[in-house]
Design a protein around this motif. Structure first.
Motif, short mmCIF file in Angstrom:
data_model
loop_
_atom_site.label_atom_id
_atom_site.label_comp_id
_atom_site.label_asym_id
_atom_site.label_seq_id
_atom_site.Cartn_x
_atom_site.Cartn_y
_atom_site.Cartn_z
N ILE A 130 39.89 30.81 40.38
CA ILE A 130 39.99 31.75 39.26
C ILE A 130 40.65 31.06 38.07
N GLN A 131 41.67 30.25 38.34
CA GLN A 131 42.34 29.51 37.26
C GLN A 131 41.36 28.55 36.58
N GLY A 132 40.56 27.84 37.38
CA GLY A 132 39.56 26.92 36.84
C GLY A 132 38.52 27.65 36.01
N LEU A 133 38.08 28.82 36.49
CA LEU A 133 37.10 29.61 35.74
C LEU A 133 37.69 30.11 34.42
N LYS A 134 38.95 30.53 34.45
CA LYS A 134 39.59 31.02 33.23
C LYS A 134 39.72 29.91 32.20
N SER A 135 39.99 28.68 32.67
CA SER A 135 40.12 27.58 31.72
C SER A 135 38.76 27.17 31.15
N ALA A 136 37.67 27.52 31.83
CA ALA A 136 36.32 27.16 31.36
C ALA A 136 35.62 28.33 30.68
N GLU A 137 36.36 29.40 30.32
CA GLU A 137 35.75 30.59 29.74
C GLU A 137 34.93 30.29 28.49
N GLY A 138 35.43 29.42 27.63
CA GLY A 138 34.72 29.08 26.39
C GLY A 138 33.37 28.43 26.68
N PHE A 139 33.39 27.44 27.57
CA PHE A 139 32.15 26.75 27.95
C PHE A 139 31.17 27.73 28.60
N ILE A 140 31.68 28.56 29.49
CA ILE A 140 30.83 29.52 30.20
C ILE A 140 30.20 30.50 29.20
N ARG A 141 30.98 30.95 28.25
CA ARG A 141 30.45 31.90 27.25
C ARG A 141 29.36 31.24 26.40
N THR A 142 29.56 29.97 26.03
CA THR A 142 28.56 29.24 25.25
C THR A 142 27.26 29.11 26.04
N ASP A 147 34.72 21.30 37.36
CA ASP A 147 36.16 21.41 37.60
C ASP A 147 36.45 21.32 39.10
N PRO A 148 37.30 20.39 39.53
CA PRO A 148 37.58 20.27 40.97
C PRO A 148 38.33 21.47 41.55
N ARG A 149 38.93 22.30 40.71
CA ARG A 149 39.64 23.48 41.22
C ARG A 149 38.67 24.54 41.71
N ILE A 150 37.45 24.53 41.20
CA ILE A 150 36.48 25.56 41.55
C ILE A 150 35.84 25.23 42.89
N HIS A 151 36.08 26.09 43.86
CA HIS A 151 35.58 25.89 45.23
C HIS A 151 34.06 26.00 45.26
N TYR A 191 32.55 42.89 26.07
CA TYR A 191 33.39 42.43 27.17
C TYR A 191 32.64 42.49 28.49
N CYS A 192 33.05 41.63 29.39
CA CYS A 192 32.38 41.56 30.68
C CYS A 192 33.42 41.20 31.74
N LYS A 193 33.42 41.95 32.83
CA LYS A 193 34.26 41.62 33.98
C LYS A 193 33.37 41.05 35.06
N ALA A 194 33.70 39.86 35.52
CA ALA A 194 32.94 39.22 36.59
C ALA A 194 33.83 39.19 37.83
N TYR A 195 33.38 39.84 38.90
CA TYR A 195 34.12 39.87 40.15
C TYR A 195 33.67 38.68 40.99
N ILE A 196 34.62 37.82 41.31
CA ILE A 196 34.34 36.55 41.97
C ILE A 196 34.87 36.58 43.39
N SER A 197 34.04 36.13 44.33
CA SER A 197 34.46 36.01 45.73
C SER A 197 34.46 34.54 46.10
N VAL A 198 35.52 34.11 46.76
CA VAL A 198 35.65 32.71 47.16
C VAL A 198 35.83 32.67 48.67
N LEU A 199 34.93 31.96 49.33
CA LEU A 199 34.98 31.84 50.78
C LEU A 199 35.91 30.69 51.15
N ALA A 200 37.21 30.92 50.98
CA ALA A 200 38.22 29.90 51.25
C ALA A 200 39.57 30.59 51.38
#
Length: 135
Positions: A67-79, A29-33, A49-58
């Motif tokens: 974060i928006q890109g990661l949320k849209s890829a939640e299904g793929f990430i879980r698989t 996903d190009p949105r993910i830095h 359930y799992c909370k993942a704390y994400i840091s973006v150096l940008a």
């Protein structure tokens, strides 16, 4: 299983490593830095359930996009997580933007500025006291 048990801590670490690997190598996903890191993972004791704390150096906008890109890829990430980490249940992952590193850097910069100003004021008052003492 207690929330802070050794088993839960080990599961948190395994899920964190797997999420880091998935984000770094498998998401296109190009949105993910590219400077995105998983700072902390907290899996609930029931492994649902799992909370993942994400840091973006940008910038702030790029961090929100990531974060928006990661949320849209939640299904793929879980698989992918289910294939990488062998757990009874594969947790539902929710991503939270962690700004503690940026906050720490900002606070450190402010402290340095205040210390620099204090040093300048100290020199000025020392110079003034020396010139007053000489007259």
């Amino acid at each position: 299983m207690r929330k802070d048990s050794i088993k839960n801590t080990r599961i948190n670490g395994e899920v964190q490593k797997a999420l880091s690997e998935i984000i770094r190598t498998e998401l296109k996903d190009p949105r993910i830095h590219p400077m995105t890191s998983v700072v902390l993972v907290k899996v609930t004791p029931d492994l649902k359930y799992c909370k993942a704390y994400i840091s973006v150096l940008a910038g702030e906008e790029q961090a929100r996009d990531t974060i928006q890109g990661l949320k849209s890829a939640e299904g793929f990430i879980r698989t992918r997580l289910a294939k990488m980490v062998n757990l009874r249940n594969t947790p539902e992952v929710s991503f939270v933007l962690d700004q503690s590193i940026e906050y720490g850097v900002r606070m450190s910069r402010l402290i340095d500025e205040v210390a620099e100003e204090d040093a300048k004021k100290g020199k000025e008052s020392q110079e003034r006291s020396q010139t007053d003492g000489n007259s």
